[in-house]
Write a protein that holds these residues in place. Structure first.
Motif, PDB file in Angstrom:
ATOM      1  N   LEU A  52     -38.897 -37.156  46.136  1.00 41.23           N
ATOM      2  CA  LEU A  52     -40.082 -37.858  46.651  1.00 41.23           C
ATOM      3  C   LEU A  52     -40.925 -37.163  47.768  1.00 41.23           C
ATOM      4  CD1 LEU A  52     -41.798 -40.557  47.321  1.00 41.23           C
ATOM      5  CD2 LEU A  52     -39.898 -41.209  48.722  1.00 41.23           C
ATOM      6  N   GLY A  53     -40.297 -36.611  48.625  1.00 42.04           N
ATOM      7  CA  GLY A  53     -40.805 -35.508  49.458  1.00 42.04           C
ATOM      8  C   GLY A  53     -41.815 -34.188  48.856  1.00 42.04           C
ATOM      9  N   TRP A  54     -41.046 -33.759  47.900  1.00 44.37           N
ATOM     10  CA  TRP A  54     -41.654 -32.780  47.109  1.00 44.37           C
ATOM     11  C   TRP A  54     -43.155 -33.356  46.549  1.00 44.37           C
ATOM     12  CZ3 TRP A  54     -42.024 -32.875  41.596  1.00 44.37           C
ATOM     13  CH2 TRP A  54     -42.744 -31.903  41.198  1.00 44.37           C
ATOM     14  N   PHE A  99     -43.751 -26.775  38.148  1.00 47.14           N
ATOM     15  CA  PHE A  99     -44.940 -27.550  38.390  1.00 47.14           C
ATOM     16  C   PHE A  99     -45.992 -26.448  39.160  1.00 47.14           C
ATOM     17  CE2 PHE A  99     -42.245 -30.961  37.124  1.00 47.14           C
ATOM     18  CZ  PHE A  99     -42.808 -31.604  36.026  1.00 47.14           C
ATOM     19  N   GLY A 100     -45.945 -25.334  39.026  1.00 47.63           N
ATOM     20  CA  GLY A 100     -46.889 -24.673  39.976  1.00 47.63           C
ATOM     21  C   GLY A 100     -48.106 -24.359  39.095  1.00 47.63           C
ATOM     22  N   GLY A 101     -48.360 -24.525  37.794  1.00 50.18           N
ATOM     23  CA  GLY A 101     -49.555 -24.509  37.372  1.00 50.18           C
ATOM     24  C   GLY A 101     -49.531 -23.465  36.035  1.00 50.18           C
ATOM     25  N   ASP A 102     -48.353 -22.522  35.814  1.00 51.61           N
ATOM     26  CA  ASP A 102     -48.045 -21.924  34.789  1.00 51.61           C
ATOM     27  C   ASP A 102     -46.802 -22.139  34.363  1.00 51.61           C
ATOM     28  OD1 ASP A 102     -46.612 -21.078  36.706  1.00 51.61           O
ATOM     29  OD2 ASP A 102     -47.247 -18.820  36.831  1.00 51.61           O
ATOM     30  N   ASP A 103     -46.496 -21.906  33.231  1.00 47.02           N
ATOM     31  CA  ASP A 103     -45.318 -21.901  32.399  1.00 47.02           C
ATOM     32  C   ASP A 103     -44.101 -21.008  32.884  1.00 47.02           C
ATOM     33  OD1 ASP A 103     -43.449 -23.082  30.745  1.00 47.02           O
ATOM     34  OD2 ASP A 103     -44.493 -22.409  28.703  1.00 47.02           O
ATOM     35  N   SER A 104     -43.733 -21.413  34.044  1.00 45.48           N
ATOM     36  CA  SER A 104     -42.863 -20.570  34.829  1.00 45.48           C
ATOM     37  C   SER A 104     -41.302 -20.502  34.126  1.00 45.48           C
ATOM     38  CB  SER A 104     -42.563 -21.055  36.097  1.00 45.48           C
ATOM     39  OG  SER A 104     -42.036 -22.344  36.239  1.00 45.48           O
ATOM     40  N   GLY A 105     -40.863 -21.219  33.309  1.00 46.10           N
ATOM     41  CA  GLY A 105     -39.684 -21.327  32.752  1.00 46.10           C
ATOM     42  C   GLY A 105     -38.705 -22.557  33.165  1.00 46.10           C
ATOM     43  N   TYR A 106     -38.973 -23.219  34.241  1.00 45.59           N
ATOM     44  CA  TYR A 106     -38.521 -24.167  34.794  1.00 45.59           C
ATOM     45  C   TYR A 106     -38.710 -25.671  34.317  1.00 45.59           C
ATOM     46  CZ  TYR A 106     -36.129 -20.872  38.118  1.00 45.59           C
ATOM     47  OH  TYR A 106     -35.697 -19.849  38.901  1.00 45.59           O
ATOM     48  N   LEU A 107     -39.608 -25.698  33.191  1.00 49.42           N
ATOM     49  CA  LEU A 107     -39.709 -27.080  32.609  1.00 49.42           C
ATOM     50  C   LEU A 107     -38.858 -27.115  31.483  1.00 49.42           C
ATOM     51  CD1 LEU A 107     -43.673 -27.436  32.856  1.00 49.42           C
ATOM     52  CD2 LEU A 107     -41.880 -28.762  34.322  1.00 49.42           C
ATOM     53  N   PRO A 108     -38.474 -28.394  31.126  1.00 50.78           N
ATOM     54  CA  PRO A 108     -37.465 -28.663  29.988  1.00 50.78           C
ATOM     55  C   PRO A 108     -37.874 -28.036  28.752  1.00 50.78           C
ATOM     56  CG  PRO A 108     -37.788 -30.489  31.541  1.00 50.78           C
ATOM     57  CD  PRO A 108     -38.863 -29.633  31.999  1.00 50.78           C
ATOM     58  N   HIS A 109     -39.041 -27.864  28.354  1.00 47.29           N
ATOM     59  CA  HIS A 109     -39.330 -27.323  26.986  1.00 47.29           C
ATOM     60  C   HIS A 109     -38.853 -26.010  27.044  1.00 47.29           C
ATOM     61  CE1 HIS A 109     -43.210 -26.393  29.139  1.00 47.29           C
ATOM     62  NE2 HIS A 109     -43.074 -25.410  28.738  1.00 47.29           N
ATOM     63  N   ASN A 110     -38.473 -25.331  28.026  1.00 44.85           N
ATOM     64  CA  ASN A 110     -38.085 -23.836  28.036  1.00 44.85           C
ATOM     65  C   ASN A 110     -36.448 -23.718  28.170  1.00 44.85           C
ATOM     66  OD1 ASN A 110     -40.621 -22.528  27.967  1.00 44.85           O
ATOM     67  ND2 ASN A 110     -40.885 -23.286  30.050  1.00 44.85           N
ATOM     68  N   MET A 125     -28.862 -22.189  35.932  1.00 45.57           N
ATOM     69  CA  MET A 125     -29.577 -23.475  36.468  1.00 45.57           C
ATOM     70  C   MET A 125     -30.985 -23.663  36.238  1.00 45.57           C
ATOM     71  SD  MET A 125     -27.540 -23.390  40.408  1.00 45.57           S
ATOM     72  CE  MET A 125     -28.656 -24.729  40.958  1.00 45.57           C
ATOM     73  N   ASN A 126     -31.474 -24.778  36.209  1.00 44.09           N
ATOM     74  CA  ASN A 126     -32.914 -25.174  35.986  1.00 44.09           C
ATOM     75  C   ASN A 126     -32.943 -26.117  37.339  1.00 44.09           C
ATOM     76  OD1 ASN A 126     -33.312 -23.816  33.516  1.00 44.09           O
ATOM     77  ND2 ASN A 126     -32.088 -25.291  32.688  1.00 44.09           N
ATOM     78  N   VAL A 127     -34.352 -25.807  37.945  1.00 47.85           N
ATOM     79  CA  VAL A 127     -34.648 -26.749  38.967  1.00 47.85           C
ATOM     80  C   VAL A 127     -36.178 -27.154  38.625  1.00 47.85           C
ATOM     81  CG1 VAL A 127     -35.316 -26.771  41.402  1.00 47.85           C
ATOM     82  CG2 VAL A 127     -33.132 -25.645  40.765  1.00 47.85           C
ATOM     83  N   LEU A 128     -36.319 -28.396  38.581  1.00 53.11           N
ATOM     84  CA  LEU A 128     -37.456 -29.004  37.952  1.00 53.11           C
ATOM     85  C   LEU A 128     -38.761 -28.921  38.919  1.00 53.11           C
ATOM     86  CD1 LEU A 128     -36.709 -32.621  36.304  1.00 53.11           C
ATOM     87  CD2 LEU A 128     -37.604 -30.495  35.222  1.00 53.11           C
ATOM     88  N   GLU A 129     -38.245 -28.831  40.263  1.00 51.30           N
ATOM     89  CA  GLU A 129     -39.275 -28.823  41.316  1.00 51.30           C
ATOM     90  C   GLU A 129     -40.158 -27.485  40.891  1.00 51.30           C
ATOM     91  OE1 GLU A 129     -37.901 -29.451  45.270  1.00 51.30           O
ATOM     92  OE2 GLU A 129     -37.404 -31.670  44.772  1.00 51.30           O
ATOM     93  N   PHE A 130     -39.503 -26.423  40.431  1.00 42.65           N
ATOM     94  CA  PHE A 130     -39.958 -25.167  40.571  1.00 42.65           C
ATOM     95  C   PHE A 130     -41.081 -24.808  39.200  1.00 42.65           C
ATOM     96  CE2 PHE A 130     -36.090 -22.857  42.399  1.00 42.65           C
ATOM     97  CZ  PHE A 130     -36.362 -23.440  43.495  1.00 42.65           C
TER      98      PHE A 130
END
Length: 499
Positions: free
Chosen positions: A399-401, A370-381, A363-368
């Motif tokens: 929206l709440g996030w 955008f923490g400022g580093d390349d955590s692996g949860y952005l689509p390019h990974n 699973m991949n969760v987009l909300e995870f």
């Protein structure tokens, strides 16, 4: 195959009776998903809920939730009266603060339906019920007896029952079963009606090209028929009290960790037994669902064990799980069962190796992401063999996030999405949905709340909390509009996910 779906539990369907059911609104939602070009309807666990209303704390790993039984369908069968006084009370949904209060009324109605069934059923219907009970006796007998006893003891946890019941004295249970056979039969009847209504809905969905994507919690509740009936499978002491319990260690989201409180499995015992219980569980799940998500997948490689007496999860330890021995046993027994691994959280190389060897989508969760580093949860990974979400039932709505981010965080999101500072809230949410759809992940599932651009007042659950609106969100009638379906289908076609 690229596909898309919607995450919304059955209880969240519109209903005049306090919680969504397997009735006409469920069929209407299937039709909506079809029009929207979707392939999957992802739901949460369907087991009977206990304290706190969580579907992840069920009275049984195999039973269905009687709250999901549609009473209008029973009325159409002539098993209950549409103007029953208890039905009228049920329709006043604002009077119910929790599922327990709701079920106190529904249980009375279902007992009446059982009595009517025994009186009116023709020979083929009676034979069908008996055959259901016979085929499922391996779990149903213990469950029905457990639930009857639970109400006999004023709904106390089984650990608080009198010792002869708590420790399953054979003679005591035989005498109780004989004396309370009618009540035990009611609990079996509830399961019979649940499974018949559920299978009818699933058959309808499958004919419309919609697959049911279910959810299997890794652990079972301490207050469950599974542990009461088979204590040897769990880490319990000689008095059948937990020694260590499940949870997650402290992290950025939870400074004291998550204390779930579920007893842990005795994996040594289960290995000697050939993992029979797990094989039965996965086999049963495969009959209910077209695809099953296994919750907390990393717990099979190693699991966090917290002393049972602790009040937080800060002082647990990691212990080794069965890893691939379990999944090889499942494959040897059942073949390739369609499973998805919930592989979120702290992942070691050993966990990643286990997932790779098992071959299940992660699973991949987009909300995870955008923490400022390349955590692996952005689509390019991402890798193809995965399912992407903006957030799950345990996360804030999109929206709440977004609204909760600081200025830097919001700028980071807009920059990745290619949006200007003046982008509206709905533009942000739909850009996130588009980002998920456009990703390389073969599966894409969006929460219904996000498709409706709802804020955190519609959040489904806040982990490690009880009450406060958890599990209570309901879809309003008329929100699944043709315009929304058209917008979703266009997006599905654009990114080659249309069902």
């Amino acid at each position: 195959m690229r596909s898309c779906g919607v995450l919304m539990h059955i209880t969240s369907l519109p209903s005049p009776c306090g919680t969504g059911t397997l009735g006409k609104e469920a069929y209407k939602f299937v039709d909506f998903l079809k029009k929207a070009g979707q392939t999957y309807w992802q739901i949460l666990p369907v087991g009977p809920t206990g304290f706190g209303d969580s579907p992840y704390q069920s009275y049984s790993a195999f039973a269905g939730n009687p709250l999901l039984i549609d009473l209008d369908m029973l009325a159409e069968e002539g098993l209950i009266s549409a103007d029953d006084k208890d039905m009228e009370l049920l329709r006043r949904k604002e009077s119910f603060a929790d599922f327990g209060q709701l079920f106190s009324f529904k249980r009375l109605i279902l007992a009446k339906a059982c009595a009517a069934f025994k009186e009116k059923a023709d020979p083929s219907q009676t034979a069908d019920f008996k055959e259901f009970c016979r085929k499922n006796a391996w779990w149903l007998d213990d469950y029905a007896l457990f639930m009857s006893l639970k109400y006999f003891f004023k709904q106390k946890m089984w650990t608080l029952w009198d010792d002869e019941y708590r420790l399953r004295d054979k003679k005591t249970l035989e005498e109780y079963s004989e004396k309370h056979s009618d009540d035990i039969e009611v609990w079996k009847f509830m399961q019979y009606k649940f499974i018949r209504q559920y299978k009818a809905l699933k058959k309808y969905a499958n004919k419309r090209g919609i697959k049911i994507y279910g959810d299997m919690p890794i652990y079972v509740s301490m207050d469950s028929s599974d542990i009461w009936a088979s204590p040897e499978m769990f880490m319990l002491d000689s008095d059948r009290r937990p020694v260590k319990v499940a949870g997650c260690p402290p992290d950025d989201f939870s400074p004291t960790g998550q204390l779930w409180g579920n007893p842990l499995y005795d994996w040594d015992y289960m290995e000697k037994d050939g993992y029979k219980w797990w094989i039965s569980r996965v086999k049963y799940s495969a009959k209910l669902f077209d695809l099953t998500r296994i919750d907390h997948f990393r717990g099979f490689e190693s699991f966090y064990a917290i002393p049972a007496e602790d009040e937080t999860a800060e002082h647990g330890e990691w212990l080794k799980g069965p890893s691939m021995k379990l999944f090889k046993a499942i494959k040897d027994a059942l073949g390739d069962v369609p499973l998805v691994a919930e592989d979120l959280g702290f992942l070691t190389d050993d966990v990643k190796d286990m997932l790779r060897e098992a071959g299940y989508p992660g699973m991949n969760v987009l909300e995870f992401g955008f923490g400022g580093d390349d955590s692996g949860y952005l689509p390019h990974n991402y890798v193809k063999n995965s399912v992407v979400y903006i957030g799950t039932h345990d996360n804030e709505t999109a929206l709440g996030w977004y609204r909760g981010l600081d200025k830097k965080g919001k700028k980071r999101v807009r920059k990745y999405l290619g949006l200007s500072k003046g982008a509206s809230d709905s533009e942000i949410v739909w850009a996130l949905i588009r980002l998920a759809y456009s990703s390389v992940s073969e599966g894409c599932v969006i929460q219904m709340q996000d498709l409706l651009c709802l804020d955190n007042s519609a959040r489904m659950n806040i982990p490690s909390t009880i009450g406060g609106g958890n599990w209570a969100w309901r879809l309003k009638g008329g929100e699944c509009t043709p315009e929304l379906a058209k917008k979703m289908k266009k997006l599905a076609k654009t990114y080659y996910r249309a069902g």
